[in-house]
Scaffold this motif. Structure first.
Motif, short mmCIF file in Angstrom:
data_model
loop_
_atom_site.label_atom_id
_atom_site.label_comp_id
_atom_site.label_asym_id
_atom_site.label_seq_id
_atom_site.Cartn_x
_atom_site.Cartn_y
_atom_site.Cartn_z
N UNK A 212 0.84 -1.21 0.00
CA UNK A 212 0.00 0.00 0.00
C UNK A 212 0.87 1.25 0.00
N UNK A 213 1.93 1.24 0.81
CA UNK A 213 2.81 2.41 0.87
C UNK A 213 3.51 2.65 -0.46
N UNK A 214 3.73 1.61 -1.24
CA UNK A 214 4.33 1.80 -2.57
C UNK A 214 3.40 2.61 -3.48
N UNK A 215 2.10 2.55 -3.22
CA UNK A 215 1.13 3.28 -4.05
C UNK A 215 0.84 4.66 -3.47
N UNK A 216 0.57 4.75 -2.17
CA UNK A 216 0.12 6.03 -1.58
C UNK A 216 0.95 6.49 -0.39
N UNK A 217 2.12 5.93 -0.20
CA UNK A 217 2.88 6.21 1.00
C UNK A 217 3.79 7.42 0.95
N UNK A 218 3.47 8.36 0.11
CA UNK A 218 4.27 9.56 0.01
C UNK A 218 3.39 10.75 0.36
N UNK A 219 3.93 11.67 1.12
CA UNK A 219 3.18 12.82 1.65
C UNK A 219 2.31 13.50 0.60
N UNK A 220 2.89 13.88 -0.54
CA UNK A 220 2.15 14.65 -1.52
C UNK A 220 1.03 13.84 -2.15
N UNK A 221 1.19 12.54 -2.25
CA UNK A 221 0.13 11.68 -2.79
C UNK A 221 -1.08 11.69 -1.87
N UNK A 222 -0.85 11.47 -0.58
CA UNK A 222 -1.97 11.45 0.36
C UNK A 222 -2.63 12.82 0.48
N UNK A 223 -1.83 13.88 0.43
CA UNK A 223 -2.42 15.23 0.51
C UNK A 223 -3.21 15.55 -0.75
N UNK A 224 -2.78 15.08 -1.91
CA UNK A 224 -3.55 15.28 -3.14
C UNK A 224 -4.88 14.55 -3.04
#
Length: 150
Positions: A15-27
């Motif tokens: 899951x973190x490989x898909x959405x585990x980056x700050x800007x991805x979750x904030x988007x």
């Protein structure tokens, strides 16, 4: 150093490989809140333009968002969450609640989420079988067939 054959196959890591980056979750947060255009997402996340572009492209490639052109000259796009993207909403709700509780800001939260019943939402993870709350003292790992990455 651990032998690479000991690496645990884990849905959290995938899951973190898909959405585990700050800007991805904030988007994703901004799209959930109704800000679907690139400039709105950039404005409310503070993401650098090039990084946000890359994150939105990855989210699109991973099936989390779709984009559609709303202006041709110059080309401008808006982003919509797919069903897969919308399924991240509870995750963000729990993250928001954790942050409000453990990393509060002076003056309180800047956003309150209301449930359909009209009450302020306080998220809680419950067991689908018995309906009791899930917490560190109510869950216990159990061995499952080993799935080692190789």
């Amino acid at each position: 150093m651990a032998d690479q054959t000991d690496v645990r196959e884990c849905p959290i890591a995938r899951t973190l490989q898909v959405v585990g980056e700050k800007w991805s979750l904030l988007a994703i947060r901004e799209i959930i809140l109704g800000n679907r255009r690139f400039e709105e997402i950039r404005r409310y996340t503070g993401a650098p333009r090039d990084i946000l572009t890359a994150r939105l492209r990855k989210l699109e490639a991973d099936g989390i968002v779709t984009r559609s052109e709303y202006q041709q000259r110059p080309s401008r796009f808006e982003y919509q969450l797919t069903e897969l993207g919308w399924s991240l909403s509870p995750v963000l709700t729990v993250l928001r609640s954790w942050g409000d509780t453990h990393l509060p800001v002076p003056g309180g939260p800047s956003l309150v989420i209301e449930h359909d019943c009209g009450a302020e939402l306080t998220p809680e993870v419950i067991c689908a079988e018995c309906g009791r709350p899930v917490g560190p003292k109510s869950t216990h790992p159990r061995s499952a067939p080993a799935q080692l990455a190789g």
